[in-house]
Design a protein around this motif. Structure first.
Motif, PDB file in Angstrom:
ATOM      1  N   ALA A 103       0.825  -1.210   0.000  1.00 55.84           N
ATOM      2  CA  ALA A 103       0.000   0.000   0.000  1.00 55.84           C
ATOM      3  C   ALA A 103       0.862   1.264   0.000  1.00 55.84           C
ATOM      4  CB  ALA A 103      -0.937  -0.005   1.208  1.00 55.84           C
ATOM      5  N   LEU A 104       1.918   1.285   0.824  1.00 55.73           N
ATOM      6  CA  LEU A 104       2.805   2.447   0.862  1.00 55.73           C
ATOM      7  C   LEU A 104       3.504   2.646  -0.479  1.00 55.73           C
ATOM      8  CD1 LEU A 104       4.509   2.100   4.369  1.00 55.73           C
ATOM      9  CD2 LEU A 104       3.057   3.971   3.626  1.00 55.73           C
ATOM     10  N   THR A 105       3.916   1.528  -1.093  1.00 52.99           N
ATOM     11  CA  THR A 105       4.586   1.615  -2.394  1.00 52.99           C
ATOM     12  C   THR A 105       3.625   2.143  -3.457  1.00 52.99           C
ATOM     13  OG1 THR A 105       6.075  -0.199  -1.802  1.00 52.99           O
ATOM     14  CG2 THR A 105       5.820   0.293  -4.147  1.00 52.99           C
ATOM     15  N   GLY A 106       2.408   1.623  -3.486  1.00 52.56           N
ATOM     16  CA  GLY A 106       1.419   2.084  -4.456  1.00 52.56           C
ATOM     17  C   GLY A 106       1.024   3.528  -4.246  1.00 52.56           C
ATOM     18  N   ASP A 107       1.071   3.986  -3.007  1.00 53.59           N
ATOM     19  CA  ASP A 107       0.684   5.350  -2.675  1.00 53.59           C
ATOM     20  C   ASP A 107       1.827   6.338  -2.862  1.00 53.59           C
ATOM     21  OD1 ASP A 107      -1.460   7.075  -1.286  1.00 53.59           O
ATOM     22  OD2 ASP A 107       0.304   7.433  -0.025  1.00 53.59           O
ATOM     23  N   SER A 108       3.043   5.826  -3.034  1.00 50.46           N
ATOM     24  CA  SER A 108       4.244   6.679  -3.123  1.00 50.46           C
ATOM     25  C   SER A 108       4.347   7.613  -1.915  1.00 50.46           C
ATOM     26  CB  SER A 108       4.260   7.489  -4.426  1.00 50.46           C
ATOM     27  OG  SER A 108       4.350   6.639  -5.551  1.00 50.46           O
TER      28      SER A 108
END
Length: 485
Positions: free
Chosen positions: A441-446
């Motif tokens: 989720a953090l990666t997808g949200d940048s």
């Protein structure tokens, strides 16, 4: 950059004079420079420790366990321990240990210090990762139990950190491995009395340590002049001033520990309110060129987690990971252009960075990347309001939860809830799954823009043959010489 700072180094006497390369007589006290502020006693529960304060605390106040020269766990106040109840209970048997005035260390005193460090209101830097502790109890005068709400196999690594060292409140003195005597310029550290030894004679000079807390340039100057044996705590920010000092390669040591080095999104407003726009900045950075400019062997990264660790999945990859840098910048430039067609006002992004020539090199690459895609970059200090802030932190233990929580500085409630779910998971399998979900989720949200592993450097005299590189970049002062370990 090296040419521009050379006059400063020459003024400090780094390029001329002195004994050269830190070689001192082997029968003299070991002189250590810890880069940071003053090497003074400080209470970890009152706030984060300065790097020099961490070195002093680790030297004078051991925890239940501590790190050896390789970064592995060894006994501290606890001579042995067992883990029971499916990892929910740690029982420690304390060894014989004494405070500087000769009175014995008791289980009740240990319990009191650890409870204070783990309290929800504590300002201890590790307190957020100790919420799993349910209770710390004195079972007997020499046995304590740490009861957990849920199993945590990595707890010992937290207990080995200087932030969880056991000291007497008020005086801030501990049980060793060294005792500190105040002296002008920095404390003198003398080996603590070892109750296991029959002979506790006056230590030889080479068994003692003089500790200085000082800025990097002065520490390098002291080492170059042959007035110290060890410099600890160097970071990327000061690395460019090492090379002009012309030290022998054998004295210069690098660590690349697990941790985070990247940009945390601090303000989700305007351009940075959109995950695609945040990703555009991540795509624009040429990580390999940036790290190579500072140090050729510095490892760039593109993921939050350095490996699988305790996650149920491999590190989440950003969607642009397979693109070459030129294609990444083309996509980022198109994203910025689309935004600016709707928002014609100047697009400014502030980046908070520390001082230092290494930070200036990093800034130059970040600024070039933003300009290349149509953003006006602006550098500000680490305490200033900024859209992006550099995080440079070594992981205290090997859990993906530390990485996702530390990377999530100004995350929305939905991401905070995912990270909290990892902490509250009832078992290790569920915890691993929640960590993997939070990473994705953090990666997808940048929410965080990875750049590299942390970079740490030391200067080490050859007489300190016990110094070893390790994944913690932590080098205990009682493990500097093989013959005294």
């Amino acid at each position: 950059m090296n040419r521009s700072i050379l006059p400063v180094l020459l003024a400090l006497g780094l390029a001329t004079g002195g004994c050269g390369n830190g070689q001192r007589k082997d029968d003299a006290p070991v002189v250590v420079s810890a880069i940071g502020g003053e090497a003074r006693a400080a209470d970890p529960s009152a706030g984060p420790l300065d790097p020099a304060e961490r070195v002093l605390m680790g030297a004078t106040a051991q925890g239940l366990v501590r790190f050896d020269a390789t970064g592995q766990i060894e006994p501290g106040l606890a001579e042995r321990w067992i883990v029971i109840d499916d990892g929910r209970s740690y029982i420690f048997r304390l060894r014989e240990a004494y405070w500087p005035d000769g009175t014995p260390v008791t289980a009740a005193q240990v319990v009191r210090v650890l409870r204070r460090a783990a309290a929800p209101a504590s300002r201890n830097a590790l307190a957020p990762f100790l919420a799993v502790i349910d209770e710390i109890v004195e079972m007997t005068p020499t046995v304590i139990e740490v009861r957990l709400k849920r199993p945590r196999p990595d707890l010992l690594k937290l207990f080995a950190q200087p932030e969880l060292a056991v000291f007497r409140t008020g005086t801030l003195d501990g049980s060793g491995p060294f005792l500190a005597r105040a002296m002008a310029g920095g404390p003198l550290l003398i080996p603590a009395r070892d109750p296991q030894r029959q002979d506790n004679a006056t230590p030889e000079p080479e068994e003692t340590v003089r500790l200085h807390g000082e800025r990097a340039a002065l520490a390098i100057a002291r080492f170059k002049a042959g007035e110290s044996d060890l410099v600890l705590g160097g970071t990327f920010a000061d690395w460019p001033i090492v090379d002009p000092a012309k030290l022998a390669p054998a004295n210069v040591r690098l660590d690349q520990p697990n941790g985070l080095f990247g940009l945390a999104v601090m303000l989700r407003e305007g351009f940075l309110a959109d995950p695609a726009n945040r990703a555009a900045i991540a795509m624009a950075i040429d990580r390999a060129a940036l790290t190579r400019e500072v140090q050729p062997h510095w490892a760039p990264v593109e993921t939050i987690l350095p490996g699988k660790l305790d996650s149920a999945a491999l590190p989440a990859q950003p969607g642009w990971a397979t693109l070459p840098i030129a294609a990444r910048r083309d996509a980022a430039r198109a994203q910025v252009a689309a935004w600016r067609r709707q928002h014609p006002e100047p697009l400014v992004v502030r980046i908070a960075l520390p001082a230092g020539p290494g930070a200036t090199l990093v800034w130059a690459h970040l600024a070039e990347a933003l300009v290349a895609i149509g953003i006006e970059p602006r550098r500000v200090g680490p305490g200033a309001t900024a859209e992006l802030k550099l995080i440079d932190a070594v992981a205290p233990y090997d859990s993906g939860r530390w990485f996702v929580q530390t990377a999530c500085v100004a995350c929305p409630d939905t991401l905070e809830a995912l990270i909290l779910a990892g902490r509250e998971a009832p078992d290790l399998a569920a915890r691993a799954q929640r960590i993997a979900e939070a990473d994705a989720a953090l990666t997808g949200d940048s929410s965080y823009i990875p750049i590299a592993q942390p970079l740490r450097w030391s200067l080490v005299a050859l007489r300190l043959d016990g110094w070893q590189r390790n994944a913690r970049a932590w080098h205990p002062l009682n493990h500097l010489r093989n013959e005294t370990e």
